[in-house]
Design an enzyme around this catalytic site. Sequence first.
Site, mmCIF file in Angstrom:
data_model
loop_
_atom_site.group_PDB
_atom_site.id
_atom_site.type_symbol
_atom_site.label_atom_id
_atom_site.label_comp_id
_atom_site.label_asym_id
_atom_site.label_seq_id
_atom_site.Cartn_x
_atom_site.Cartn_y
_atom_site.Cartn_z
ATOM 1 N N LYS A 28 0.851 -1.191 0.000
ATOM 2 C CA LYS A 28 0.000 0.000 0.000
ATOM 3 C C LYS A 28 0.889 1.244 0.000
ATOM 4 C CE LYS A 28 -3.912 1.982 2.611
ATOM 5 N NZ LYS A 28 -4.840 1.778 3.755
ATOM 6 N N SER A 47 -9.734 1.873 2.765
ATOM 7 C CA SER A 47 -8.862 2.616 1.893
ATOM 8 C C SER A 47 -7.806 1.742 1.196
ATOM 9 C CB SER A 47 -8.139 3.701 2.688
ATOM 10 O OG SER A 47 -7.297 3.113 3.669
ATOM 11 N N SER A 52 -9.860 -0.444 7.017
ATOM 12 C CA SER A 52 -9.320 -0.347 5.663
ATOM 13 C C SER A 52 -8.652 -1.604 5.110
ATOM 14 C CB SER A 52 -8.338 0.811 5.572
ATOM 15 O OG SER A 52 -9.054 1.996 5.417
HETATM 16 N N1 GLN Z 1 -13.201 4.490 6.336
HETATM 17 C C1 GLN Z 1 -12.500 4.855 7.502
HETATM 18 C C2 GLN Z 1 -12.009 6.272 7.396
HETATM 19 O O1 GLN Z 1 -12.202 6.865 6.406
HETATM 20 C C3 GLN Z 1 -11.385 3.897 7.787
HETATM 21 C C4 GLN Z 1 -10.188 4.131 6.950
HETATM 22 C C5 GLN Z 1 -9.003 3.304 7.368
HETATM 23 O O2 GLN Z 1 -9.115 2.282 8.037
HETATM 24 N N2 GLN Z 1 -7.840 3.788 6.986
HETATM 25 O O3 GLN Z 1 -11.426 6.800 8.279
#
Ligand code: GLN
Length: 485
Positions: A80, A155, A179
């Site tokens: 990532k 994400s 995410s």
């Molecule tokens: N959807 C969540 C956010 O926008 C989690 C994102 C994540 O785990 N990085 O914060």
Amino acid sequence: MSLMSLTALELGEKIKKCEVSAVEAAEDALAAIKKKEGDIGSYVTVLEEEKILQRAKEVQAGIESGELTGAFAGVPVAIKDNMCTEGIRTTCSSKILENFYPTFSAEAVCRLERDGAVMIGKTNMDEFAMGSTTETSAFGITKNPHNTDYVPGGSSGGSCAAVAAGECSFALGSDTGGSIRQPSSFCGVTGLKPTYGTVSRYGLIAYGSSLDQIGPIAKDVADCAAVLESIASYDKKDSTSIRREDTDFTTALEEDVKGMRIGIPRDYFSRGLDTQVADSIMKAAHALEKNGAVLEEFDLSLVEYAIPAYYVIASAEASSNLARFDGVKYGYRTGEYEGLHNMYKKTRSEGFGPEVKRRIMLGSFVLSSGYYDAYYLKALRTKALIKQAFDRAFEKYDLILSPAAPTTAPKIGESLKDPLQMYLGDIYTISVNLAGLPGITVPCGKDDKGLPIGMQLIGDCFKEKTMIRAAYTFEQSTVRGGEQG
Ligand code: GLN
């Protein structure tokens, strides 16, 4: 047959037995990327072919000389793009880091490389990991390999799509509020978020430091266990790193859930949960029951407070963490400006996208004097109560079973229209981060559109092995009996 259709462990085994070489594996990953990247867009950066093949050759030599004995030596991995990689562009999918080339690699990346994994590229993500769809990236969206009209989740959408499309054997993602688990569920792959502190965060570009954790995304549970075994380490460079003796996670790959007590939170199955997802999750639960697990419904409580508490805490930490991107130390700087303050302002206005700006403003607001007690402190207290609710649940249950998300993947473009609605989609994953717990999602069926559904298993702190054992048992039962929903 592409070598990318094998699991990482199967491919590693074949390479070790000299049935195929690390170079052939890398070539197959590159061929899949050439064929599919135009449609899917999993990667922000694919490394130069020459460099990948050179590394694969070196690894192959290491395997042949007996120097590299790791389970996935020679196996292609995608990282990532919020993990620093020495000399390789690391963007966090943000314009502000468009030209950032770190001088060091994240500890988790170093550990995989030490074990002989061959890095193929850096995967797309929501900008600074803020989002649930991989649509907030400054470098274009990623599409769901099961149906390109739909998002891959986020994400870590790029990492999950790359695994699902066979553009790598396995990947690393990060999970601040789901995410790893949510996009794994949307893409039909397996993703594991470890107990906070298990994997070093050194070199992971911070979003919400008290919540962030790196973890594996792979084709199956065994791969996740093996990758976690490699990346879990005590690291004095990360002050929240934990010294654990029990990181031999692959020893938990047994089919045995006899007598295992699994709690199903009643409050997770009320409003807002898609009926096809609910059916599929309950079928999966019964598959575990058939294998000897004892299911029981219970009230977890406080569920409705998890989202507001998370978005206050995560945004507060983000606003502080992202203060460093000012046009001086890293990446992008605006072209024309008048004086220092104007340079900061223009750089940040032009460098960050709308979702990141929303979080920075929200975070700065809840931390400002006069509002700190009303919002930030209250959110921290809520977080403590949520942890207590889980502690009570784990007095009775070995694991908690739930959906990973209330629906399957939404259509591209649908979610960004209404950010609050998008935040609600995190309901089943974020409390796990607030409580620092481990969680895994395993594919458990598809909806009538053919989109994957994922079951989430949540363990108490440091109980990854119990979680892996149950996930493995379920997975094997679906392989054998088609018990999938
Ligand atoms: N959807 C969540 C956010 O926008 C989690 C994102 C994540 O785990 N990085 O914060």
